[in-house]
Design an enzyme around this catalytic site. Structure first.
Site, PDB file in Angstrom:
ATOM      1  N   LYS A 262      17.663  14.678  47.059  1.00  0.00           N
ATOM      2  CA  LYS A 262      18.605  15.552  47.781  1.00  0.00           C
ATOM      3  C   LYS A 262      19.184  14.858  49.020  1.00  0.00           C
ATOM      4  CE  LYS A 262      16.559  19.758  45.996  1.00  0.00           C
ATOM      5  NZ  LYS A 262      15.261  20.365  45.830  1.00  0.00           N
TER       6      LYS A 262
ATOM      7  N   TYR B 258      10.496  21.795  53.016  1.00  0.00           N
ATOM      8  CA  TYR B 258      10.669  23.171  52.526  1.00  0.00           C
ATOM      9  C   TYR B 258      10.153  24.184  53.553  1.00  0.00           C
ATOM     10  CZ  TYR B 258      10.102  20.138  48.416  1.00  0.00           C
ATOM     11  OH  TYR B 258      10.124  19.122  47.530  1.00  0.00           O
TER      12      TYR B 258
ATOM     13  N   VAL C 236       8.475  17.008  44.336  1.00  0.00           N
ATOM     14  CA  VAL C 236       7.356  17.446  43.497  1.00  0.00           C
ATOM     15  C   VAL C 236       6.818  16.331  42.594  1.00  0.00           C
ATOM     16  CG1 VAL C 236       7.871  19.921  43.499  1.00  0.00           C
ATOM     17  CG2 VAL C 236       8.888  18.459  41.741  1.00  0.00           C
TER      18      VAL C 236
ATOM     19  N   SER D 286      12.881  15.960  44.619  1.00  0.00           N
ATOM     20  CA  SER D 286      13.695  16.504  45.720  1.00  0.00           C
ATOM     21  C   SER D 286      14.127  15.481  46.762  1.00  0.00           C
ATOM     22  CB  SER D 286      12.916  17.593  46.449  1.00  0.00           C
ATOM     23  OG  SER D 286      13.326  18.842  45.986  1.00  0.00           O
TER      24      SER D 286
ATOM     25  N   TYR E  39      22.316  16.868  38.390  1.00  0.00           N
ATOM     26  CA  TYR E  39      21.181  17.171  39.287  1.00  0.00           C
ATOM     27  C   TYR E  39      19.849  16.782  38.629  1.00  0.00           C
ATOM     28  CZ  TYR E  39      17.668  20.031  41.649  1.00  0.00           C
ATOM     29  OH  TYR E  39      16.520  20.454  42.286  1.00  0.00           O
TER      30      TYR E  39
HETATM   31  N1  GLN Z   1      13.571  18.723  39.961  1.00  0.00           N
HETATM   32  C1  GLN Z   1      12.853  19.620  40.781  1.00  0.00           C
HETATM   33  C2  GLN Z   1      13.400  21.024  40.604  1.00  0.00           C
HETATM   34  O1  GLN Z   1      14.548  21.157  40.462  1.00  0.00           O
HETATM   35  C3  GLN Z   1      12.920  19.186  42.215  1.00  0.00           C
HETATM   36  C4  GLN Z   1      12.135  20.077  43.136  1.00  0.00           C
HETATM   37  C5  GLN Z   1      11.324  19.384  44.187  1.00  0.00           C
HETATM   38  O2  GLN Z   1      11.039  18.201  44.152  1.00  0.00           O
HETATM   39  N2  GLN Z   1      10.882  20.174  45.140  1.00  0.00           N
HETATM   40  O3  GLN Z   1      12.698  22.009  40.604  1.00  0.00           O
END
Ligand code: GLN
Length: 318
Positions: free
Chosen positions: A72, A245, A263, A69, A193
């Site tokens: 992002k 988050y 994650v 994430s 993505y």
């Molecule tokens: N690739 C992960 C997903 O799409 C990224 C989520 C994350 O790092 N919170 O679920």
């Protein structure tokens, strides 16, 4: 504070590692993307890139992990650079959700436009507006610049694993497409993505990136401006309000630094005109942030008085 006696930052970084490790780590590695579970579960690395142009590290800070994430923030920079503010924010809002990062519910109950770029639905919408011929190649190029390392690549294994297990993300993308929020092809967009999430970095790389954000878009080592300052302001603000988050509020109170977790176990931080920081450890709490990583960063914030409302000057370090 005694300005004439700077503190030993290397020692503080090492102490943050010991502090984190003094906590029993009951977290769990992400296994909903099967390949993410194949890691050294007890790894912990911390890296700090300071404005005195020194780099301080402790533990497994060269160990590679996927950016997940944290990507992002980079895709948002790229979208703002190539498509402009108006276009980007016609496809994604800037409000916290209070929901988990992979939640789909508000796309139906609140608005078809994702609430912010730091959740999966928002990031997919952002990827959909990146205006370059090869969005992933542009992303990789920008990531290498931000992290100050040319040999950053995709983990093929994690990418394939994301592709196989990414049906929830696909579901969101189809919903976005059906509402006209996503204009590009769904499968192509989620593929980009997944690739972005699967780029492998280490803690030092992300500490460099944090330093660029801390210095309003400039690489302090080369003097090169990599990101426009108005974009950095947007990205850091969204890191504060949405970067952790549904744990963003608690993190803002306890730690008080713009941050983004992933994650893969990384946490990226940017301390205004002072430090880029990254902590990496793969076991996650129930919100998807690194358990030991959070502890290490919490220690650094308290010890170095990094909270944005700490009200006192940051100590001088050598
Ligand atoms: N690739 C992960 C997903 O799409 C990224 C989520 C994350 O790092 N919170 O679920």
């Amino acid at each position: 504070m005694n300005k004439s006696s700077p503190k030993d930052l290397q020692k503080v970084v090492e102490q943050s590692l010991q502090y984190a490790k003094s906590f029993e780590n009951n977290g769990k590695v992400a296994d909903y993307i099967p390949e993410l579970a194949n890691v050294d579960q007890d790894a912990l690395g911390i890296a700090v890139v300071a404005n005195n142009k020194k780099i301080y590290t402790a533990g497994d800070c060269q160990k590679l992990f996927t950016i997940q994430s944290i990507a992002k923030t980079i895709s948002l920079i790229l979208a703002l650079q190539t498509a402009g503010k108006e276009k980007v924010f016609s496809k994604v809002w800037v409000e916290p959700t209070g929901d988990p990062f992979n939640s789909i519910v508000k796309l139906e109950t609140k608005t078809h436009i994702p609430l912010n770029p730091m959740i999966n639905a928002g990031a997919i919408a952002v990827v959909g507006v990146i205006d370059t011929q090869f969005p992933f190649a542009s992303f990789l190029e920008l990531t290498r610049k931000l992290c100050n390392r040319d040999d950053i690549y995709l983990s093929e294994k994690v990418y394939l694993s994301e592709r196989i297990s990414g049906n929830r993300n696909r579901a969101m993308a189809y919903l976005l497409k059906s509402e006209g929020v996503l204009e590009k092809d769904v499968e192509e967009t989620v593929d980009i993505y997944f690739k972005m999430c699967s780029v492998e970095v280490n803690a030092i790389d992300l500490a460099y990136f944090g330093s660029v954000l801390a210095n309003d878009g400039v690489n302090i080592f080369t003097g090169e401006r990599i990101v426009e300052d108005w974009i950095v302001t947007i990205v850091k603000t969204l890191m504060v309000t949405c970067g952790m988050y549904d744990g963003s509020g608690e993190f803002a109170i306890n730690v008080g630094i713009p941050a983004k977790s992933g994650v893969g176990g990384g946490i990226l931080c940017a301390v205004e005109e002072n430090f880029g920081i990254c902590a990496y450890s793969p076991k996650l709490d129930d919100k998807g942030s690194s358990v030991w990583g959070l502890k290490a960063i919490e220690y650094l914030s308290k010890e170095m008085k990094l909270h944005f409302f700490a009200g006192s000057e940051i100590n001088e370090y050598y």
